[in-house]
Design a protein around this motif. Sequence first.
Motif, mmCIF file in Angstrom:
data_model
loop_
_atom_site.group_PDB
_atom_site.id
_atom_site.type_symbol
_atom_site.label_atom_id
_atom_site.label_comp_id
_atom_site.label_asym_id
_atom_site.label_seq_id
_atom_site.Cartn_x
_atom_site.Cartn_y
_atom_site.Cartn_z
ATOM 1 N N GLN A 38 -7.138 7.821 8.675
ATOM 2 C CA GLN A 38 -7.677 9.164 8.951
ATOM 3 C C GLN A 38 -6.547 10.122 9.342
ATOM 4 O OE1 GLN A 38 -10.146 9.856 12.434
ATOM 5 N NE2 GLN A 38 -11.211 11.556 11.464
ATOM 6 N N HIS A 39 -5.766 9.728 10.361
ATOM 7 C CA HIS A 39 -4.718 10.642 10.835
ATOM 8 C C HIS A 39 -3.308 10.095 10.627
ATOM 9 C CE1 HIS A 39 -7.589 13.440 12.446
ATOM 10 N NE2 HIS A 39 -8.131 12.556 13.249
ATOM 11 N N GLY A 40 -3.190 8.861 10.138
ATOM 12 C CA GLY A 40 -1.868 8.304 9.869
ATOM 13 C C GLY A 40 -1.444 8.597 8.436
ATOM 14 N N ALA A 41 -0.226 8.164 8.084
ATOM 15 C CA ALA A 41 0.333 8.500 6.761
ATOM 16 C C ALA A 41 -0.013 7.471 5.682
ATOM 17 C CB ALA A 41 1.848 8.658 6.878
ATOM 18 N N ALA A 42 -0.686 6.364 6.059
ATOM 19 C CA ALA A 42 -1.018 5.348 5.040
ATOM 20 C C ALA A 42 -2.054 5.882 4.064
ATOM 21 C CB ALA A 42 -1.558 4.084 5.719
ATOM 22 N N GLU A 43 -1.960 5.401 2.827
ATOM 23 C CA GLU A 43 -2.927 5.740 1.775
ATOM 24 C C GLU A 43 -3.543 4.441 1.289
ATOM 25 O OE1 GLU A 43 -3.619 8.700 0.821
ATOM 26 O OE2 GLU A 43 -1.909 9.909 1.490
ATOM 27 N N MET A 44 -4.672 4.546 0.593
ATOM 28 C CA MET A 44 -5.291 3.367 -0.005
ATOM 29 C C MET A 44 -4.258 2.593 -0.844
ATOM 30 S SD MET A 44 -8.291 2.362 0.535
ATOM 31 C CE MET A 44 -9.783 2.874 1.303
ATOM 32 N N ALA A 45 -3.396 3.340 -1.547
ATOM 33 C CA ALA A 45 -2.443 2.708 -2.461
ATOM 34 C C ALA A 45 -1.412 1.858 -1.731
ATOM 35 C CB ALA A 45 -1.744 3.776 -3.291
ATOM 36 N N ASN A 46 -1.118 2.147 -0.446
ATOM 37 C CA ASN A 46 -0.104 1.319 0.232
ATOM 38 C C ASN A 46 -0.673 0.499 1.388
ATOM 39 O OD1 ASN A 46 -0.313 3.235 2.284
ATOM 40 N ND2 ASN A 46 1.580 4.283 1.755
ATOM 41 N N VAL A 47 -2.011 0.447 1.494
ATOM 42 C CA VAL A 47 -2.591 -0.234 2.649
ATOM 43 C C VAL A 47 -2.585 -1.763 2.490
ATOM 44 C CG1 VAL A 47 -5.049 -0.183 2.013
ATOM 45 C CG2 VAL A 47 -4.411 0.006 4.393
ATOM 46 N N ALA A 48 -2.735 -2.283 1.267
ATOM 47 C CA ALA A 48 -2.847 -3.737 1.092
ATOM 48 C C ALA A 48 -1.620 -4.483 1.634
ATOM 49 C CB ALA A 48 -3.123 -4.094 -0.367
ATOM 50 N N PRO A 49 -0.379 -4.067 1.266
ATOM 51 C CA PRO A 49 0.774 -4.785 1.826
ATOM 52 C C PRO A 49 0.900 -4.645 3.341
ATOM 53 C CG PRO A 49 1.473 -3.126 0.208
ATOM 54 C CD PRO A 49 -0.006 -3.105 0.227
ATOM 55 N N LEU A 50 0.423 -3.522 3.887
ATOM 56 C CA LEU A 50 0.470 -3.368 5.353
ATOM 57 C C LEU A 50 -0.454 -4.380 6.026
ATOM 58 C CD1 LEU A 50 0.349 0.522 5.715
ATOM 59 C CD2 LEU A 50 2.254 -0.980 6.338
ATOM 60 N N LEU A 51 -1.661 -4.521 5.469
ATOM 61 C CA LEU A 51 -2.624 -5.470 6.043
ATOM 62 C C LEU A 51 -2.077 -6.895 5.945
ATOM 63 C CD1 LEU A 51 -5.899 -3.893 4.561
ATOM 64 C CD2 LEU A 51 -5.095 -3.723 6.929
ATOM 65 N N LEU A 52 -1.432 -7.185 4.818
ATOM 66 C CA LEU A 52 -0.835 -8.511 4.606
ATOM 67 C C LEU A 52 0.274 -8.761 5.628
ATOM 68 C CD1 LEU A 52 -0.517 -11.040 2.840
ATOM 69 C CD2 LEU A 52 0.950 -9.708 1.337
ATOM 70 N N ALA A 53 1.118 -7.743 5.848
ATOM 71 C CA ALA A 53 2.230 -7.886 6.806
ATOM 72 C C ALA A 53 1.681 -8.111 8.213
ATOM 73 C CB ALA A 53 3.112 -6.632 6.776
ATOM 74 N N ILE A 54 0.599 -7.440 8.549
ATOM 75 C CA ILE A 54 0.005 -7.592 9.891
ATOM 76 C C ILE A 54 -0.535 -9.013 10.053
ATOM 77 C CG2 ILE A 54 -1.897 -6.850 11.377
ATOM 78 C CD1 ILE A 54 -1.548 -4.014 10.059
ATOM 79 N N GLU A 55 -1.253 -9.464 9.038
ATOM 80 C CA GLU A 55 -1.825 -10.818 9.122
ATOM 81 C C GLU A 55 -0.695 -11.858 9.206
ATOM 82 O OE1 GLU A 55 -4.801 -11.619 6.154
ATOM 83 O OE2 GLU A 55 -5.066 -13.668 6.841
ATOM 84 N N HIS A 56 0.317 -11.657 8.388
ATOM 85 C CA HIS A 56 1.463 -12.578 8.389
ATOM 86 C C HIS A 56 2.148 -12.596 9.757
ATOM 87 C CE1 HIS A 56 4.751 -14.855 6.702
ATOM 88 N NE2 HIS A 56 5.615 -13.978 7.192
ATOM 89 N N GLY A 57 2.200 -11.436 10.405
ATOM 90 C CA GLY A 57 2.858 -11.329 11.715
ATOM 91 C C GLY A 57 2.024 -11.905 12.850
ATOM 92 N N GLY A 58 0.748 -12.192 12.601
ATOM 93 C CA GLY A 58 -0.047 -12.895 13.610
ATOM 94 C C GLY A 58 -1.106 -12.083 14.324
#
Length: 251
Positions: free
Chosen positions: A43-63
């Motif tokens: 909503q207010h951050g700079a992420a877009e649908m197009a770049n959200v998948a790798p972010l979610l993956l990185a978060i899950e990978h990080g624990g």
Amino acid sequence: MNKIRALWNAGKPAIIGWINIPSILAAEALAGCGYDGLLVDLQHGAAEMANVAPLLLAIEHGGAEPLARVAANNPADIMRLLDFGAYGIIAPMINTAADAQTFADALHYPPRGLRSFGPRRPQMRFGPDYLAAASDSIVSLAMIETRDGLDNLEAILAVQGYDGIFIGPSDLALALGRSPRPDNTDPILLAAIDNIIARCKAAGKHVGIYCSSPAYAHRMVAAGCDIVSITPDLVMLTNAARESVAATRAG
Ligand code: 3PY
Ligand code: MG
């Protein structure tokens, strides 16, 4: 099981971080810092649908548990985020019971809801049993932060199929004619927050709030919140940068 739901089941509050800067490296590093969940703010951050998948993956990978705030209460976006591997959704500006029902329907497969089947990433975590695990694997919070949301709170809380309410203190302050300040202690806003918390408890729903400082988050947990966000990434970065520059100049 979702880490946040496991904490709730044990009667413990969840602490989440807030990502406005869509950096995969930062997301993975932050996810290893002890947060229960990390939320990507669409909503207010700079992420877009197009770049959200790798972010979610990185978060899950990080624990940490990967979460997202949608830009609006849009079922198509909610379903895509769930398919990309978000295990928690916060929907802003829930104003009516119909909004809450739209939200709840997007989260669950039929017959409970209207979610369409295509769980690309969740199937990698849960395997063929994902259909059975889906509803429990997700935590879901509807934001109360408008005059309409406050006025319709009872009807919104009566809707089943989502976990609880997340309070947006800045928009709520504006709705009450107050200033949107971080960690706001305006008495009118605090009274409204206490009232929302009490009504969520009475309705058997979880309740959380957006905070900046750990001190404000403590206060809100003591007031009854069972999920709090703390210092967003951009605030931490700029605070640390200012301190570093000032300390260097001071010699
Ligand atoms: C608010 O305070 O209004 C929020 O939505 C938190 O980001
Ligand atoms: Mg808001």
